[in-house]
Design a protein around this motif. Structure first.
Motif, PDB file in Angstrom:
ATOM      1  N   PRO A 284       0.647  -1.125  -0.032  1.00  0.00           N
ATOM      2  CA  PRO A 284      -0.053   0.060   0.088  1.00  0.00           C
ATOM      3  C   PRO A 284       0.842   1.317  -0.074  1.00  0.00           C
ATOM      4  O   PRO A 284       1.872   0.867   0.706  1.00  0.00           O
ATOM      5  N   ALA A 285       0.060   1.977  -0.968  1.00  0.00           N
ATOM      6  CA  ALA A 285       1.338   3.487  -1.192  1.00  0.00           C
ATOM      7  C   ALA A 285       0.854   4.065   1.295  1.00  0.00           C
ATOM      8  O   ALA A 285       0.018   3.936   1.348  1.00  0.00           O
ATOM      9  N   GLU A 286       2.242   4.379   1.424  1.00  0.00           N
ATOM     10  CA  GLU A 286       2.683   5.245   2.277  1.00  0.00           C
ATOM     11  C   GLU A 286       1.812   6.540   2.306  1.00  0.00           C
ATOM     12  O   GLU A 286       1.421   6.848   3.377  1.00  0.00           O
ATOM     13  N   GLN A 287       2.304   6.858   1.319  1.00  0.00           N
ATOM     14  CA  GLN A 287       1.484   8.858   1.351  1.00  0.00           C
ATOM     15  C   GLN A 287       1.239   9.369   0.023  1.00  0.00           C
ATOM     16  O   GLN A 287       1.972   8.523  -1.022  1.00  0.00           O
ATOM     17  N   ALA A 288       0.484   9.193  -0.519  1.00  0.00           N
ATOM     18  CA  ALA A 288      -0.629   9.555  -2.128  1.00  0.00           C
ATOM     19  C   ALA A 288      -1.113  11.070  -1.631  1.00  0.00           C
ATOM     20  O   ALA A 288      -1.156  12.138  -0.934  1.00  0.00           O
ATOM     21  N   VAL A 289      -0.613  11.644  -3.566  1.00  0.00           N
ATOM     22  CA  VAL A 289      -1.608  13.311  -3.144  1.00  0.00           C
ATOM     23  C   VAL A 289      -2.611  13.222  -4.708  1.00  0.00           C
ATOM     24  O   VAL A 289      -2.284  12.881  -5.108  1.00  0.00           O
ATOM     25  N   LEU A 290      -3.396  12.937  -3.757  1.00  0.00           N
ATOM     26  CA  LEU A 290      -4.940  13.738  -4.665  1.00  0.00           C
ATOM     27  C   LEU A 290      -4.552  14.823  -4.993  1.00  0.00           C
ATOM     28  O   LEU A 290      -4.511  16.114  -4.456  1.00  0.00           O
ATOM     29  N   ILE A 291      -4.769  15.217  -6.975  1.00  0.00           N
ATOM     30  CA  ILE A 291      -4.346  17.119  -7.086  1.00  0.00           C
ATOM     31  C   ILE A 291      -5.887  17.495  -8.299  1.00  0.00           C
ATOM     32  O   ILE A 291      -6.015  16.293  -8.691  1.00  0.00           O
ATOM     33  N   ASP A 292      -7.241  18.314  -7.475  1.00  0.00           N
ATOM     34  CA  ASP A 292      -7.842  18.702  -8.533  1.00  0.00           C
ATOM     35  C   ASP A 292      -6.701  19.305  -9.938  1.00  0.00           C
ATOM     36  O   ASP A 292      -5.644  19.170  -9.752  1.00  0.00           O
ATOM     37  N   ARG A 293      -7.340  19.567 -10.913  1.00  0.00           N
ATOM     38  CA  ARG A 293      -6.445  19.657 -12.231  1.00  0.00           C
ATOM     39  C   ARG A 293      -6.835  21.597 -12.365  1.00  0.00           C
ATOM     40  O   ARG A 293      -6.202  22.430 -12.575  1.00  0.00           O
ATOM     41  N   PRO A 320       6.890  21.075 -11.555  1.00  0.00           N
ATOM     42  CA  PRO A 320       8.186  20.643 -10.388  1.00  0.00           C
ATOM     43  C   PRO A 320       7.411  19.574  -8.680  1.00  0.00           C
ATOM     44  O   PRO A 320       7.543  19.126  -8.797  1.00  0.00           O
ATOM     45  N   VAL A 321       5.905  19.944  -9.024  1.00  0.00           N
ATOM     46  CA  VAL A 321       5.664  19.155  -7.724  1.00  0.00           C
ATOM     47  C   VAL A 321       5.614  17.592  -8.409  1.00  0.00           C
ATOM     48  O   VAL A 321       5.300  17.089  -7.602  1.00  0.00           O
ATOM     49  N   LEU A 322       4.950  17.508  -9.233  1.00  0.00           N
ATOM     50  CA  LEU A 322       4.736  15.963 -10.120  1.00  0.00           C
ATOM     51  C   LEU A 322       6.249  15.171  -9.740  1.00  0.00           C
ATOM     52  O   LEU A 322       6.410  14.416  -9.418  1.00  0.00           O
ATOM     53  N   ALA A 323       7.130  16.218 -10.165  1.00  0.00           N
ATOM     54  CA  ALA A 323       8.895  15.597 -10.134  1.00  0.00           C
ATOM     55  C   ALA A 323       9.486  15.319  -9.410  1.00  0.00           C
ATOM     56  O   ALA A 323       9.707  14.192  -8.535  1.00  0.00           O
ATOM     57  N   LEU A 324       8.964  15.898  -7.819  1.00  0.00           N
ATOM     58  CA  LEU A 324       9.422  16.587  -6.645  1.00  0.00           C
ATOM     59  C   LEU A 324       8.865  14.823  -5.979  1.00  0.00           C
ATOM     60  O   LEU A 324       9.168  14.166  -5.466  1.00  0.00           O
ATOM     61  N   LEU A 325       7.394  14.907  -6.186  1.00  0.00           N
ATOM     62  CA  LEU A 325       6.618  13.639  -6.050  1.00  0.00           C
ATOM     63  C   LEU A 325       7.207  12.465  -6.011  1.00  0.00           C
ATOM     64  O   LEU A 325       7.128  11.154  -5.324  1.00  0.00           O
ATOM     65  N   ALA A 326       7.619  12.336  -7.513  1.00  0.00           N
ATOM     66  CA  ALA A 326       8.048  11.256  -8.167  1.00  0.00           C
ATOM     67  C   ALA A 326       9.507  10.362  -7.221  1.00  0.00           C
ATOM     68  O   ALA A 326       9.857   9.562  -7.198  1.00  0.00           O
ATOM     69  N   ALA A 327      10.129  11.516  -7.372  1.00  0.00           N
ATOM     70  CA  ALA A 327      11.506  11.313  -7.159  1.00  0.00           C
ATOM     71  C   ALA A 327      11.500  11.251  -5.750  1.00  0.00           C
ATOM     72  O   ALA A 327      12.102   9.838  -4.667  1.00  0.00           O
ATOM     73  N   ARG A 328      10.181  11.070  -4.516  1.00  0.00           N
ATOM     74  CA  ARG A 328       9.871  10.847  -3.735  1.00  0.00           C
ATOM     75  C   ARG A 328       9.361   9.935  -3.775  1.00  0.00           C
ATOM     76  O   ARG A 328       8.884   8.765  -2.194  1.00  0.00           O
ATOM     77  N   GLY A 329       8.355   8.866  -4.259  1.00  0.00           N
ATOM     78  CA  GLY A 329       7.968   8.584  -4.495  1.00  0.00           C
ATOM     79  C   GLY A 329       6.636   7.857  -3.990  1.00  0.00           C
ATOM     80  O   GLY A 329       5.905   7.060  -3.935  1.00  0.00           O
ATOM     81  N   HIS A 330       6.081   9.453  -3.839  1.00  0.00           N
ATOM     82  CA  HIS A 330       4.595   9.521  -3.649  1.00  0.00           C
ATOM     83  C   HIS A 330       3.856   8.906  -4.513  1.00  0.00           C
ATOM     84  O   HIS A 330       3.951   9.944  -6.128  1.00  0.00           O
ATOM     85  N   PRO A 331       2.652   8.225  -4.343  1.00  0.00           N
ATOM     86  CA  PRO A 331       1.467   7.933  -6.193  1.00  0.00           C
ATOM     87  C   PRO A 331       0.896   9.325  -6.086  1.00  0.00           C
ATOM     88  O   PRO A 331       0.548   9.550  -5.090  1.00  0.00           O
ATOM     89  N   THR A 332       0.345  10.107  -7.352  1.00  0.00           N
ATOM     90  CA  THR A 332      -0.169  10.796  -7.615  1.00  0.00           C
ATOM     91  C   THR A 332      -1.701  10.143  -8.479  1.00  0.00           C
ATOM     92  O   THR A 332      -1.727   9.019  -9.094  1.00  0.00           O
ATOM     93  N   ALA A 333      -3.089  11.124  -7.974  1.00  0.00           N
ATOM     94  CA  ALA A 333      -4.080  10.622  -9.130  1.00  0.00           C
ATOM     95  C   ALA A 333      -4.653  12.533  -9.473  1.00  0.00           C
ATOM     96  O   ALA A 333      -4.456  12.868  -8.740  1.00  0.00           O
ATOM     97  N   LEU A 334      -5.710  12.366 -10.348  1.00  0.00           N
ATOM     98  CA  LEU A 334      -6.145  13.231 -10.585  1.00  0.00           C
ATOM     99  C   LEU A 334      -7.773  13.069 -10.161  1.00  0.00           C
ATOM    100  O   LEU A 334      -7.672  12.372 -11.209  1.00  0.00           O
ATOM    101  N   ALA A 396     -10.093   6.931  -6.546  1.00  0.00           N
ATOM    102  CA  ALA A 396      -8.124   7.115  -6.083  1.00  0.00           C
ATOM    103  C   ALA A 396      -7.669   6.640  -5.236  1.00  0.00           C
ATOM    104  O   ALA A 396      -6.517   5.823  -5.121  1.00  0.00           O
ATOM    105  N   LEU A 397      -7.876   6.525  -4.483  1.00  0.00           N
ATOM    106  CA  LEU A 397      -7.668   6.150  -3.023  1.00  0.00           C
ATOM    107  C   LEU A 397      -7.506   4.398  -3.356  1.00  0.00           C
ATOM    108  O   LEU A 397      -6.582   3.965  -3.378  1.00  0.00           O
ATOM    109  N   SER A 398      -8.509   4.206  -3.383  1.00  0.00           N
ATOM    110  CA  SER A 398      -8.454   2.193  -3.640  1.00  0.00           C
ATOM    111  C   SER A 398      -7.460   2.132  -5.128  1.00  0.00           C
ATOM    112  O   SER A 398      -7.086   0.528  -5.075  1.00  0.00           O
TER     113      SER A 398
END
Length: 508
Positions: A284-293, A320-334, A396-398
């Motif tokens: 399971p993802a330790e921390q994820a970030v859900l982003i509005d568009r 920059p924010v998506l590159a940062l999250l990718a570098a930290r290993g945090h999954p994202t969803a829109l 997105a969480l699922s």
């Protein structure tokens, strides 16, 4: 292990996947297994996939669209059994047969093309995570193969635009170096032309080394036409029985080297037994970030939103924010409302094209700025319901396998905050749009927050993630807080033994 059928009367035990073991763990010795009529190729260098019935479950979407097209053109509805039986054909051929025509009939091609074009328009426009859900374990397997560096391609007898739409909406497009449909290859399955073209394209990208006549990989599909195409192309063929055709049909056709009844069978076939717990899902993802568009990743153009591709432009913080999250290993969803579709001002297909351009703009700005799956509410009365309902963040969480308490949602509107609260997710408000600035004013006092959201929020912390100038500031603040929490926990673990030591009195 279940025995597999190779031809009408041959039963052989399933093989050990030594080819992928060589790719993933070259130092591990392979074990001896009973031979197949045709064993898995030890030098296979690619995995090729079918789409519908193999990676995604689009039956209801396709069947309903088929019935709608047939009735609209004055033809009788068909049964589910007839639909499944005809999925081995291309879309025009399938519709001509549904209309009661035979290949020898003069009208076969024309009628099939007319009905097929109508179907493709409906089919592609209605693609979403809800209408074309993934077979989750198989999709995760594809992602794991891609992460391991295995070259992958996809070939479907549907339109290539449909395949691109399904992969993109699920955030899977990056896993496939090549994607083809019946309209982008010289001849559709069961002819081998499409698979040969996929291999040639992989080779042209430098992913297969020298292109020769040896077996270059395997093809996975759910139809006898998939197995026949693979056999004619010289590929190892794997049939899956969770799609349009039952096990006995796949066995009877005699085209498959191996048949997998369940997704677990396919996992066992392709992942080496020596890997630790190969059937376990990813953690399971330790921390994820859900982003509005709109107003968060791209410029807010005002009501009713982005209707034309020319209106889409990135905000400075997006890549920059998506590159940062990718570098930290945090999954994202829109997670985005696009209610202009429900209002009849644009189409689901245009929304899909907008998201394809969004990904392209992000990649052009920073190749490491990767955006995860996209969840859209079209405001047309169908699920998922638009924010402030919790449907989008919960979906997105699922998909990210993340608990609500381990996620942050970033948005610029009160509806985003309400959806986050309903889903149990921490929320950060950004003021990078007029909506965000207005929402910040509404949340500036507990009384206004209570009136707006139905709960009291402290100044500057509408749900807990704070108010920030843009999405990058919001995420950086969130990650800083996480780092502090980890440091505090680490310090507490270090101090715990000292705290438990007995206190000794010292006499001077």
């Amino acid at each position: 292990r279940r025995a597999c059928r190779r031809g009408p009367s041959q039963y052989m035990p399933a093989p050990h996947p030594v080819w992928l073991l060589a790719l993933l763990m070259p130092a591990v010795a392979t074990r001896t297994t009973p031979p197949l009529a045709r064993p898995l190729p030890p030098l296979a260098r690619a995995v090729l996939w079918d789409l519908d019935g193999t990676l995604c479950d689009s039956f209801r979407l396709a069947f309903d669209a088929t019935q709608e097209v047939l009735l609209a053109h004055g033809h009788a509805a068909i049964s589910e059994a007839v639909y499944h039986e005809c999925t081995r054909y291309t879309t025009p051929d399938r519709f001509a047969r549904h209309a009661g025509l035979l290949p020898a009939d003069e009208a076969f091609l024309g009628v099939g093309r007319e009905l097929g074009d109508h179907f493709d328009a409906l089919y592609i426009a209605r693609v979403s995570t809800h209408t074309a859900p993934l077979f989750e374990a198989t999709a995760q397997l594809a992602l794991r193969l891609a992460a391991a560096g295995v070259p992958m391609a996809l070939l479907t007898n549907a339109a290539v635009e449909y395949a691109e739409a399904v992969l993109t909406v699920h955030g899977l497009r990056h896993a496939f170096a090549v994607v083809n449909g019946a309209d982008s290859v010289p001849a559709a399955k069961p002819r081998p032309d499409g698979l040969i073209q996929c291999l040639a394209q992989l080779s042209a990208q430098g992913l297969l080394g020298a292109f020769d006549s040896s077996c270059l990989g395997i093809y996975i599909g759910d139809s006898p036409s998939d197995g026949e195409a693979a056999r004619l192309a010289g590929l190892f063929s794997v049939g899956v029985a969770w799609g349009s055709h039952p096990l006995f049909t796949l066995e009877r056709c005699g085209h498959f080297d191996e048949i997998c009844v369940t997704e677990s069978d396919l996992l066992r076939l392709l992942l080496p037994d020596s890997l630790s717990d190969p059937l376990a899902p990813p953690p399971p993802a330790e921390q994820a970030v859900l982003i509005d568009r709109d107003g968060v990743l791209n410029e807010d153009v005002g009501h009713p939103g982005v209707l034309e591709l020319e209106q889409l432009s990135l905000l400075p913080a997006a890549a920059p924010v998506l590159a940062l999250l990718a570098a930290r290993g945090h999954p994202t969803a829109l997670v985005t409302n696009q209610k202009a579709v429900g209002l009849g001002l644009t189409s689901a297909a245009k929304v899909q094209q907008t998201h394809e351009k969004l990904r392209a703009l992000l990649a052009a700005a920073d190749e490491t700025a990767t955006l995860g799956p996209i969840f859209v509410s079209l405001g047309d009365g169908h699920s998922p319901l638009p924010k402030p309902a919790a449907d989008l963040p919960l979906a997105a969480l699922s998909a990210l396998r993340c608990k609500a308490e381990h996620a942050l949602m970033v948005g610029d509107a009160l509806t985003d905050a309400e959806a986050a609260v309903a889903a149990g997710v921490s929320f950060a408000l950004v003021t990078s749009s007029a909506h965000g600035q207005w929402a910040a004013a509404e949340l500036s006092t507990p009384s206004k927050a209570a009136a707006a959201l139905g709960f009291a929020a402290a100044l500057g912390t509408p749900v807990g993630g704070g108010v920030h100038a843009d999405v990058l500031d919001a995420v950086q603040a969130h990650l800083t807080a996480l780092d502090r929490q980890r440091a505090q926990r680490a310090l507490e673990r270090l101090l715990a033994p000292a705290r438990s030591m007995p206190v000794r009195a010292v006499v001077l």
